[in-house]
Motif scaffolding. Sequence first.
Motif, PDB file in Angstrom:
ATOM      1  N   LEU A  26      51.675  48.947  33.596  1.00  0.00           N
ATOM      2  CA  LEU A  26      51.726  47.702  34.364  1.00  0.00           C
ATOM      3  C   LEU A  26      50.382  46.976  34.426  1.00  0.00           C
ATOM      4  N   PRO A  27      49.272  47.656  34.747  1.00  0.00           N
ATOM      5  CA  PRO A  27      48.007  46.923  34.789  1.00  0.00           C
ATOM      6  C   PRO A  27      47.590  46.374  33.426  1.00  0.00           C
ATOM      7  N   ILE A  30      49.605  43.197  32.821  1.00  0.00           N
ATOM      8  CA  ILE A  30      49.128  42.108  33.671  1.00  0.00           C
ATOM      9  C   ILE A  30      47.789  41.576  33.165  1.00  0.00           C
ATOM     10  N   MET A  67      46.932  37.938  31.856  1.00  0.00           N
ATOM     11  CA  MET A  67      45.892  37.102  32.460  1.00  0.00           C
ATOM     12  C   MET A  67      44.917  36.587  31.403  1.00  0.00           C
ATOM     13  N   TYR A 120      43.278  46.430  41.946  1.00  0.00           N
ATOM     14  CA  TYR A 120      44.531  47.119  41.622  1.00  0.00           C
ATOM     15  C   TYR A 120      44.340  48.627  41.650  1.00  0.00           C
TER      16      TYR A 120
END
Length: 98
Positions: free
Chosen positions: A55-56, A59, A63, A80
């Motif tokens: 997930l990170p 993301i 970004m 995060y």
Amino acid sequence: MLRLPVCPKCGHSCSWKEAFKMTFTGSNAFCPRCKSEIYFTWATIIVNAILGSTLPLLIMFGMSGAGQPLGRIIWFAGVYFTVYLLLMPYISTYKPDK
């Protein structure tokens, strides 16, 4: 919804500090009260893989693709992972010795 792990053998409810140590000791841990060996459930392993890496990365790549500055991406990653480390003991569940 969020609660600290409970030993499946003796029912000991761990403190946050005990749960944090158990979470990051490796593939198995020991109950602080009864000293029995306990293991992560597969659900915990899968959730940790998704929340801890997949997930990170998605993301952060999103970004950077949207033109966000590098400083903002690094700041987001720091926030995060800090939140992830603080909440990690709450989402860990264990199963008894094999």
